[in-house]
Write a protein that holds these residues in place. Sequence first.
Motif, PDB file in Angstrom:
ATOM      1  N   PHE A  69       1.637  14.391  -2.436  1.00  0.00           N
ATOM      2  CA  PHE A  69       1.508  13.064  -1.829  1.00  0.00           C
ATOM      3  C   PHE A  69       2.775  12.236  -2.033  1.00  0.00           C
ATOM      4  CE2 PHE A  69      -3.349  13.267  -2.485  1.00  0.00           C
ATOM      5  CZ  PHE A  69      -3.480  13.983  -1.310  1.00  0.00           C
ATOM      6  N   LEU A  70       3.334  12.276  -3.235  1.00  0.00           N
ATOM      7  CA  LEU A  70       4.540  11.494  -3.508  1.00  0.00           C
ATOM      8  C   LEU A  70       5.728  12.001  -2.702  1.00  0.00           C
ATOM      9  CD1 LEU A  70       4.215  10.991  -7.382  1.00  0.00           C
ATOM     10  CD2 LEU A  70       3.810   9.314  -5.584  1.00  0.00           C
ATOM     11  N   ILE A  71       5.792  13.312  -2.512  1.00  0.00           N
ATOM     12  CA  ILE A  71       6.863  13.873  -1.688  1.00  0.00           C
ATOM     13  C   ILE A  71       6.703  13.439  -0.234  1.00  0.00           C
ATOM     14  CG2 ILE A  71       7.835  16.030  -0.789  1.00  0.00           C
ATOM     15  CD1 ILE A  71       7.132  17.294  -3.495  1.00  0.00           C
ATOM     16  N   SER A 127      -6.668   7.293  -5.153  1.00  0.00           N
ATOM     17  CA  SER A 127      -6.911   7.993  -3.888  1.00  0.00           C
ATOM     18  C   SER A 127      -7.150   7.007  -2.748  1.00  0.00           C
ATOM     19  CB  SER A 127      -8.124   8.921  -4.036  1.00  0.00           C
ATOM     20  OG  SER A 127      -7.904   9.903  -5.031  1.00  0.00           O
ATOM     21  N   ILE A 128      -7.852   5.925  -3.037  1.00  0.00           N
ATOM     22  CA  ILE A 128      -8.075   4.906  -2.009  1.00  0.00           C
ATOM     23  C   ILE A 128      -6.756   4.272  -1.583  1.00  0.00           C
ATOM     24  CG2 ILE A 128      -9.155   2.668  -1.560  1.00  0.00           C
ATOM     25  CD1 ILE A 128     -11.438   3.527  -3.411  1.00  0.00           C
ATOM     26  N   VAL A 133      -2.240   3.830   2.357  1.00  0.00           N
ATOM     27  CA  VAL A 133      -0.807   3.948   2.622  1.00  0.00           C
ATOM     28  C   VAL A 133      -0.542   4.977   3.717  1.00  0.00           C
ATOM     29  CG1 VAL A 133       1.403   4.617   1.627  1.00  0.00           C
ATOM     30  CG2 VAL A 133      -0.156   3.186   0.316  1.00  0.00           C
ATOM     31  N   PHE A 134      -1.212   6.124   3.651  1.00  0.00           N
ATOM     32  CA  PHE A 134      -1.024   7.139   4.684  1.00  0.00           C
ATOM     33  C   PHE A 134      -1.512   6.651   6.051  1.00  0.00           C
ATOM     34  CE2 PHE A 134      -0.977  10.451   1.196  1.00  0.00           C
ATOM     35  CZ  PHE A 134       0.322  10.867   1.458  1.00  0.00           C
ATOM     36  N   ASN A 221      -3.575  14.702   4.948  1.00  0.00           N
ATOM     37  CA  ASN A 221      -3.454  14.121   3.614  1.00  0.00           C
ATOM     38  C   ASN A 221      -4.554  13.103   3.345  1.00  0.00           C
ATOM     39  OD1 ASN A 221      -1.151  15.603   2.932  1.00  0.00           O
ATOM     40  ND2 ASN A 221       0.213  14.088   3.851  1.00  0.00           N
ATOM     41  N   VAL A 222      -4.962  12.369   4.373  1.00  0.00           N
ATOM     42  CA  VAL A 222      -6.029  11.385   4.197  1.00  0.00           C
ATOM     43  C   VAL A 222      -7.334  12.083   3.833  1.00  0.00           C
ATOM     44  CG1 VAL A 222      -7.366   9.581   5.341  1.00  0.00           C
ATOM     45  CG2 VAL A 222      -4.915   9.773   5.774  1.00  0.00           C
TER      46      VAL A 222
END
Length: 584
Positions: A69-71, A127-128, A133-134, A221-222
């Motif tokens: 996720f950070l990448i 996670s929320i 953000v995504f 990703n979501v």
Amino acid sequence: MSLRTEGAQCGADALEFDHDNDRDSPVIEARNIPRSALIYLKGPKFLIYVSGALSMWGDRMWHFAISVFLIELYGHNLLLTGIFGLVVAGSVLLLGALIGDWVDRNPRNKVAHASLFIQNISVTVCSIVLMLVFSYKKRIEEIWDGWLTVVCYTVVIVLADVANLASTALTIAIQRDWIVVITGYNRGHLAGMNATMRRIDQVTNILAPLAVGQVMTLASNVVGCGFILGWNLVSLIVEFFFLSRVYRIVPALSVKPPALEQQSYLERKRERKCAQGRTSASTTGAPSEESTSTLRLEEIRRIPVCLHRLRGLLSTCREGWRAYYRQPVFLAGLGLAFLYTTVLGFDCITTGYAYTQGVSGSLLSILMGVSAVAGLLGTVLFTKLRKTCGLVNTGVISSGLHLVCLLLCVCSVFAPGSPMDLSILNLGNASNVGGMTGGHQRHGYLLRGGNNQPLLPDRSSIHWTNNTVLFENAPAGTEPESYISIILLFLGVITARVGLWSFDLTVTQLLQETISESERGVVNGVQSSMNYLMDLLHFFMVISAPQPQHFGILVIISVLFIFTGHTMYFLYARKAKRKPRTNT
């Protein structure tokens, strides 16, 4: 037990039906099998195994997912992942003693429930935030000139770090304290539970990242964040119920030593020092007690509350490290920590190096699975050796097996196909240090990424992503001159896992058996800090020598660190074997 007592109570009446009992014995045994299975399923061991499996599965999924996720958030750049790894390692390094002291100071059920709640809620909230953000990344980047994005990144890293600290506290509480009490301090049962928990950890280490990775790949990703969110909420409820039941059915868990119930070991030590100061003051003709107490109150009032608390925390850390140093098993624990300073594991560094040498991603995945099987064999070896040779000798044998297997890795440095080239360390090539685009590469891939990309610090999870992130621009078709070097390297790494995990279980049980109950939390907290400290060193090693031609040097340095760690254990074993002789 109930059947035996009933048979004893029946006495001579049972003799009249001796023939009938023989005839019906298969039926009785068939009835007893499901009854014993039901008793086991309701017992504390099985509940701890299930709770541990749920916790480990969630941890492995989260450690893998947060790196990816950070990448993804930072545009396929590894900066956020590097910062996250340093924050996680640094926080455990600094707060390990405080976490352990908190575990010692509070009742077992409150520690387990609080750690479990904080860990799962932190992951859920994180996670929320990631889902938001995504989903609205472009809109968020436009608010406050992009500073809201920085705030979101900071919140994600902080929450993930809090979750890791809570996971550390839960591991210390359950795997270092509860298991010892549940087994009734029986060494054989303790070894069996430790081995089973390690097998669960090995299996989840392979399957959990694979499961969440498939969800993220097939969906998005979501959806991956939502999957982890749902898992943590369900796991929180199940683990809370199971741990509560274990606490109820094992009365010993609610009992602590009488003087330790409300007060930790470090607090009592500080009070003892204050008492010694009072007695020394009274013997030297110091002023009256009333005047000294008023002077102390004035001094406390002058010091701000925050500074007073900070001083208390620092003294707790200092006393925790001293308590760790005073343990008779200190050398064994320190030797285990030295084994973390190595590149000879299936982390992002070793797998990345293998990728530069022409090993495909699919083959790397197979090798990871084989290494997991070798780790499982190590747990079996531990239980067998402990029964036949004793715990201390098991560590000696495991250490020797580990070192012998690592000799294959040393041989790989000088074998055909090795990219070892010491000339690249010359001053003329110093400008290339820090990147992987040196001019002396013989058969390593030329990476097109930036020279200043930070490394991935999460060694337990990121290996699933190296092939798609670290080396996604590597040209295909480049093969080394010979595969002998890389074959010897991975043969040594995989076979060494047997001795490594057997040795790890040996030291873990030595810590469980040797450390007193009053210091169990703080000493294991400092042990976690030592492990993270030595783990950080191997990343600094790679930063100072990042090119494939340097990897042979890193292998030799790693073997030296591992040899030093096992030497420390040999010294401990020598002292442990001398103690019975001196006592007699």
